[in-house]
Design a protein around this motif. Structure first.
Motif, PDB file in Angstrom:
ATOM      1  N   ASP A 179      -4.361  25.613   8.876  1.00 56.72           N
ATOM      2  CA  ASP A 179      -4.319  25.714   7.577  1.00 56.72           C
ATOM      3  C   ASP A 179      -5.694  25.426   6.918  1.00 56.72           C
TER       4      ASP A 179
ATOM      5  N   ARG B 227      -3.201  18.095   3.717  1.00 58.42           N
ATOM      6  CA  ARG B 227      -4.578  18.802   4.023  1.00 58.42           C
ATOM      7  C   ARG B 227      -5.792  17.802   3.672  1.00 58.42           C
TER       8      ARG B 227
ATOM      9  N   GLU C  55      -5.518  18.554  -9.917  1.00 59.63           N
ATOM     10  CA  GLU C  55      -5.954  19.890 -10.242  1.00 59.63           C
ATOM     11  C   GLU C  55      -5.459  21.155  -9.780  1.00 59.63           C
ATOM     12  N   GLU C  56      -4.840  21.007  -8.405  1.00 62.50           N
ATOM     13  CA  GLU C  56      -4.280  22.300  -7.796  1.00 62.50           C
ATOM     14  C   GLU C  56      -3.005  22.411  -8.499  1.00 62.50           C
ATOM     15  N   LEU C  57      -2.355  21.345  -8.741  1.00 67.44           N
ATOM     16  CA  LEU C  57      -0.888  21.526  -9.195  1.00 67.44           C
ATOM     17  C   LEU C  57      -0.614  21.574 -11.039  1.00 67.44           C
ATOM     18  N   PHE C  58      -2.000  21.629 -11.469  1.00 63.73           N
ATOM     19  CA  PHE C  58      -1.879  21.511 -12.907  1.00 63.73           C
ATOM     20  C   PHE C  58      -1.232  20.403 -13.510  1.00 63.73           C
TER      21      PHE C  58
ATOM     22  N   LEU D 292      -0.383  18.888   0.286  1.00 61.48           N
ATOM     23  CA  LEU D 292      -1.741  18.681   0.027  1.00 61.48           C
ATOM     24  C   LEU D 292      -2.317  17.472   0.477  1.00 61.48           C
TER      25      LEU D 292
ATOM     26  N   ARG E 221      -6.333  16.135   0.895  1.00 60.48           N
ATOM     27  CA  ARG E 221      -6.501  15.954  -0.863  1.00 60.48           C
ATOM     28  C   ARG E 221      -6.421  14.953  -1.385  1.00 60.48           C
TER      29      ARG E 221
ATOM     30  N   GLU F  53       5.567  19.814  -2.119  1.00 59.40           N
ATOM     31  CA  GLU F  53       4.194  20.491  -2.533  1.00 59.40           C
ATOM     32  C   GLU F  53       3.192  19.332  -2.313  1.00 59.40           C
TER      33      GLU F  53
ATOM     34  N   GLU G 134      -7.598  15.846  -6.837  1.00 58.71           N
ATOM     35  CA  GLU G 134      -7.620  17.201  -6.389  1.00 58.71           C
ATOM     36  C   GLU G 134      -6.034  17.747  -6.357  1.00 58.71           C
ATOM     37  N   ILE G 135      -5.115  16.739  -5.932  1.00 60.06           N
ATOM     38  CA  ILE G 135      -3.723  17.229  -6.044  1.00 60.06           C
ATOM     39  C   ILE G 135      -3.434  17.651  -7.480  1.00 60.06           C
TER      40      ILE G 135
ATOM     41  N   ARG H 253     -10.894  21.746   3.703  1.00 59.03           N
ATOM     42  CA  ARG H 253     -12.108  21.880   3.144  1.00 59.03           C
ATOM     43  C   ARG H 253     -13.270  22.558   3.696  1.00 59.03           C
TER      44      ARG H 253
END
Length: 226
Positions: A223, A172, A181-184, A169, A174, A165, A178-179, A226
């Motif tokens: 994909d 992409r 934040e997206e994966l908590f 990211l 990130r 995962e 940001e990684i 941004r």
């Protein structure tokens, strides 16, 4: 890397370009020029002899070009990082430099302060590809004469589902924040996952992780980004 100035080697077949960069770097306290070269062959020899932290590499040179010189320099033990200094929109060989192990790209018509910042970013171990440029650069790279992403792409092995995962990211564009934040997860945990990916995949920096994400089909040019 030590606590002293970043040791820089300048490689360009135009003495005027090298001279301008040498003067510019000479005015900084945290960078120093330790060697220069006008050809790829001289660059390979100079990198081995002087042990720079960063090689600022032109691509178009007589004889051995910057791509081959980059490949040979980055293949050596304890290799310096290579910052390619080129004209992005005109020099299609920049994609070859990705495969050869370059850690970043700067454009010759950039502001001089931005070129200095590029050297510092690469020296610090980061990859100098701005998020907005990453997708354009890598998308063109994978659309070259190679397997299309997701179609016969080689699988990525030896990593966990969470690392997969994270790799997606990174591909992409990130940042670690940001990684997280997206994966908590925490930023420290995101950094740890990226560090393990470097080790497991034998990547020198984020540029190579991005390439791996595309080559293995985890990310494709279509994909969302941004």
């Amino acid at each position: 890397m030590t606590g002293g100035p970043v040791r820089v080697m300048l490689v360009d077949d135009q003495p005027l370009v090298r001279s301008g960069l040498r003067v510019l770097i000479g005015e900084t306290a945290d960078l120093e020029v330790v060697a220069e070269a006008g050809t790829g062959a001289q660059a390979v020899e100079g990198a081995a002899a002087h042990g720079p932290d960063v090689v600022v590499m032109d691509i178009r040179m007589p004889g051995m070009d910057g791509i081959e010189a980059t490949r040979r320099i980055t293949a050596a033990p304890g290799a310096p990082r290579v910052l390619v200094l080129t004209t992005f929109d005109e020099d299609e060989h920049v994609y070859g430099a990705l495969r050869a192990g370059a850690s970043g790209f700067a454009v010759k018509d950039m502001a001089l302060d931005d070129i200095l910042a590029a050297v510092r970013v690469v020296a610090a171990g980061d990859a100098l590809i701005a998020p907005g440029v990453t997708r354009r650069l890598i998308a063109d790279f994978v659309r070259g004469p190679r397997t299309e992403p997701g179609r016969g792409a080689r699988p990525v092995e030896g990593i966990t589902d969470r690392e997969r995962e994270v790799l997606t990211l990174v591909g992409r564009g990130r940042s670690n924040g940001e990684i997280a934040e997206e994966l908590f997860i925490s930023v420290a945990t995101a950094k740890a996952h990226v560090a393990r990916l470097f080790t497991k995949l034998g990547a020198r920096d984020r540029v190579q992780l991005v390439i791996t994400a595309y080559e293995t089909g985890l990310v494709s040019p279509s994909d969302p980004g941004r």
